[in-house]
Each structure stands twice: as structure tokens, then as C-alpha cells.
Design an enzyme around this catalytic site. Sequence first.
Site, PDB file in Angstrom:
ATOM      1  N   THR A 193       0.957  -1.582  -0.125  1.00 42.28           N
ATOM      2  CA  THR A 193       0.367  -0.049  -0.066  1.00 42.28           C
ATOM      3  C   THR A 193       0.716   1.683  -0.145  1.00 42.28           C
ATOM      4  OG1 THR A 193       0.229  -0.149   2.212  1.00 42.28           O
ATOM      5  CG2 THR A 193      -1.696  -0.794   1.385  1.00 42.28           C
ATOM      6  N   ASN A 194       2.329   1.340   0.647  1.00 39.82           N
ATOM      7  CA  ASN A 194       3.184   2.668   0.755  1.00 39.82           C
ATOM      8  C   ASN A 194       3.947   2.972  -0.752  1.00 39.82           C
ATOM      9  OD1 ASN A 194       3.651   4.208   3.325  1.00 39.82           O
ATOM     10  ND2 ASN A 194       3.504   1.587   4.096  1.00 39.82           N
ATOM     11  N   ARG A 199      21.651 -14.239   3.673  1.00 38.52           N
ATOM     12  CA  ARG A 199      21.671 -12.464   2.949  1.00 38.52           C
ATOM     13  C   ARG A 199      22.741 -11.792   1.542  1.00 38.52           C
ATOM     14  NH1 ARG A 199      21.347  -8.059   8.201  1.00 38.52           N
ATOM     15  NH2 ARG A 199      23.873  -8.489   7.968  1.00 38.52           N
ATOM     16  N   ILE A 234      16.176  -7.218   7.152  1.00 35.50           N
ATOM     17  CA  ILE A 234      17.347  -6.117   7.595  1.00 35.50           C
ATOM     18  C   ILE A 234      18.319  -6.403   6.317  1.00 35.50           C
ATOM     19  CG2 ILE A 234      18.837  -5.567   9.357  1.00 35.50           C
ATOM     20  CD1 ILE A 234      17.336  -6.224  10.785  1.00 35.50           C
ATOM     21  N   LEU A 235      18.933  -4.772   5.906  1.00 28.97           N
ATOM     22  CA  LEU A 235      19.971  -4.618   4.927  1.00 28.97           C
ATOM     23  C   LEU A 235      21.205  -4.763   5.750  1.00 28.97           C
ATOM     24  CD1 LEU A 235      18.753  -2.514   2.603  1.00 28.97           C
ATOM     25  CD2 LEU A 235      18.676  -4.350   2.041  1.00 28.97           C
ATOM     26  N   HIS A 256       8.738   4.043   9.051  1.00 30.37           N
ATOM     27  CA  HIS A 256       8.389   2.429  10.191  1.00 30.37           C
ATOM     28  C   HIS A 256       7.102   3.118  10.158  1.00 30.37           C
ATOM     29  CE1 HIS A 256       9.282   0.272  13.041  1.00 30.37           C
ATOM     30  NE2 HIS A 256       9.326   1.027  14.245  1.00 30.37           N
ATOM     31  N   GLU A 278      23.388   1.440   9.498  1.00 27.84           N
ATOM     32  CA  GLU A 278      23.545  -0.309   9.843  1.00 27.84           C
ATOM     33  C   GLU A 278      23.249  -0.406  10.766  1.00 27.84           C
ATOM     34  OE1 GLU A 278      25.946   2.914   9.943  1.00 27.84           O
ATOM     35  OE2 GLU A 278      26.435   2.555  12.347  1.00 27.84           O
ATOM     36  N   ASP A 288      16.111   1.296  12.150  1.00 24.48           N
ATOM     37  CA  ASP A 288      15.397   1.605  12.501  1.00 24.48           C
ATOM     38  C   ASP A 288      16.638   3.499  12.749  1.00 24.48           C
ATOM     39  OD1 ASP A 288      13.435   0.823  11.499  1.00 24.48           O
ATOM     40  OD2 ASP A 288      12.634  -0.357  13.520  1.00 24.48           O
ATOM     41  N   GLU A 344      -3.667   5.294   7.260  1.00 26.13           N
ATOM     42  CA  GLU A 344      -3.822   6.552   6.171  1.00 26.13           C
ATOM     43  C   GLU A 344      -3.870   7.937   6.290  1.00 26.13           C
ATOM     44  OE1 GLU A 344      -7.972   3.907   4.963  1.00 26.13           O
ATOM     45  OE2 GLU A 344      -7.781   5.831   7.067  1.00 26.13           O
TER      46      GLU A 344
HETATM   47  C1  GAR Z   1       3.878  -0.453   6.738  1.00 23.43           C
HETATM   48  O1  GAR Z   1       3.435  -0.403   7.837  1.00 23.43           O
HETATM   49  C2  GAR Z   1       5.438  -0.405   7.088  1.00 23.43           C
HETATM   50  O2  GAR Z   1       5.207   0.625   7.646  1.00 23.43           O
HETATM   51  C3  GAR Z   1       5.714  -0.841   7.638  1.00 23.43           C
HETATM   52  O3  GAR Z   1       5.454  -2.643   7.320  1.00 23.43           O
HETATM   53  C4  GAR Z   1       3.905  -2.079   6.652  1.00 23.43           C
HETATM   54  C5  GAR Z   1       4.034  -2.611   4.971  1.00 23.43           C
HETATM   55  O4  GAR Z   1       2.888  -2.500   4.322  1.00 23.43           O
HETATM   56  N1  GAR Z   1       7.184  -1.101   7.728  1.00 23.43           N
HETATM   57  C6  GAR Z   1       7.584  -1.684   8.895  1.00 23.43           C
HETATM   58  O5  GAR Z   1       7.545  -2.256   9.799  1.00 23.43           O
HETATM   59  C7  GAR Z   1       9.020  -1.434   9.069  1.00 23.43           C
HETATM   60  N2  GAR Z   1       9.892  -2.092  10.045  1.00 23.43           N
HETATM   61  P1  GAR Z   1       2.693  -2.362   2.722  1.00 23.43           P
HETATM   62  O6  GAR Z   1       3.184  -3.522   1.830  1.00 23.43           O
HETATM   63  O7  GAR Z   1       1.530  -2.289   2.638  1.00 23.43           O
HETATM   64  O8  GAR Z   1       2.818  -0.730   2.261  1.00 23.43           O
END
Ligand code: GAR
Length: 206
Positions: free
Chosen positions: A19-20, A71, A98-99, A115, A153, A156, A183
Site C-alpha cells: 500500500t505504501n 543475505r 534487514i540490510l 516505520h 547500519e 531504524d 491512512e
Molecule cells: C507498513 O505499515 C510499513 O510501515 C511497515 O510494514 C507495512 C507494509 O505495508 N514496515 C515496517 O514495519 C518496517 N519496519 P505495505 O506493504 O502495505 O506498504
Amino acid sequence: MLNERGKIRTAVLVSGGGTNLQAILEARGEVIHHAEITLVVSNRKNAYALERAKAAGIPAIAISLKALGGREAFERELQRVLELHKIELIVLAGFLTILSPAFTRRWDHRILNIHPALIPSFCGKDYYGLHVHEAALARGVKVTGATVHFVNEIPDGGEILLQKAVEVLPGDTPEVLQRRVMEQAEWILLPKAVETVAADMLADPS
Ligand code: GAR
């Protein structure tokens, strides 16, 4: 490397629903003027985000960490694909791998992450997806939100670019709270951050 229209070539990395990613795609020409989304990479071949990319006519690739055996090989392949597509900026949009420090150093200030909490709350290695909202509800916070930050590194731990607070309401489930945070914060912040960073990169290509 700029394309002919002078936009920053941007890859979006995903793991799930996307969705993002969708918010970024819909912001093109509205909020996003200086970045072009030229590649979507998923670490899961079944991620619905890949369908969203294909529907938008964007090259969509799955790279499996498991199939490649770890990885290091995964990041080698990722780097190869990014170079092939002349990518300059990476956006982690629900990318749940995680990269390594070697990778993040190589892309210093060229990787953004969204995040779903107000960093430094509910962040770090074990906090991703729905778990973040479960933890926020368990702690009883009345305000949560989302953060866009550069990736370094420390999971978050990179420089914070944008944050937006979102109310927690009585009776919230993790799913309901997750949706509200998306949203009211994530889908707004991430396109804004992409535009800001891309415009800055064009202004100062160093
Ligand atoms: C989102 O809420 C994003 O912020 C979170 O995963 C979801 C992905 O949703 N990311 C993390 O938790 C990273 N630590 P989406 O695939 O619908 O964008």
C-alpha cells in the site's frame, strides 16, 4: 545518473501488500516531481506489491533470500539489479529484510525507510508490520504514528526525516490501528520524503 527528464531513478523495495508503494505511485505528478520509480524489488515472489508494480508498468523483480542461500548472495544480486537499472535512490516500503552494514554504507543517505511508529518508540530489529501496533497497544500509548528516516547500519537508527502523530482510540485492534497509521501518516509522509530527498539530490548531486 539522471534520465532524460532529470529525475532521480528510484527503486522501491517491498515484501507484502504494497500500500505504501501504491501511495508513491499515485503521488507521481502530484507530490513527487523529481523522482521516477523505475524498479520494484520484492524479497517474496508472492508479494501483492509486485502486482501493483506490474499494473503501473514498472519492472518488478523478486529476489529470494532463501533461494540464493543467504543475505550476502541476496545483497550481491540486489546490488547487481540496482546497478543494471541505474538506480540512485532506494525506498524501503514495507521491506522486511534487514540490510547489512556493508550495503547500507554503500548507499549512505540513499535509502529511505518508513516505520509505523514514532521512532525511538517501538522500533528496531523485532518491530515490523503488525507487531509494532501490537506493542503500542500493549504499552497503552495514546499517540503513535509513523517515521521516515534514512537507513544506516542500526535497524531504524538512521537520521529522521519526517514524523506524524496518529491518535490511538479506545477499542483499537492492531489491524484497525495499523490502517489508521497508514491512512493518516504513512501514505502521506513517504511520498513527501521521496520528493524532498530526490529534489535535494538533484540540487546537490555530490
Ligand atoms: C507498513 O505499515 C510499513 O510501515 C511497515 O510494514 C507495512 C507494509 O505495508 N514496515 C515496517 O514495519 C518496517 N519496519 P505495505 O506493504 O502495505 O506498504
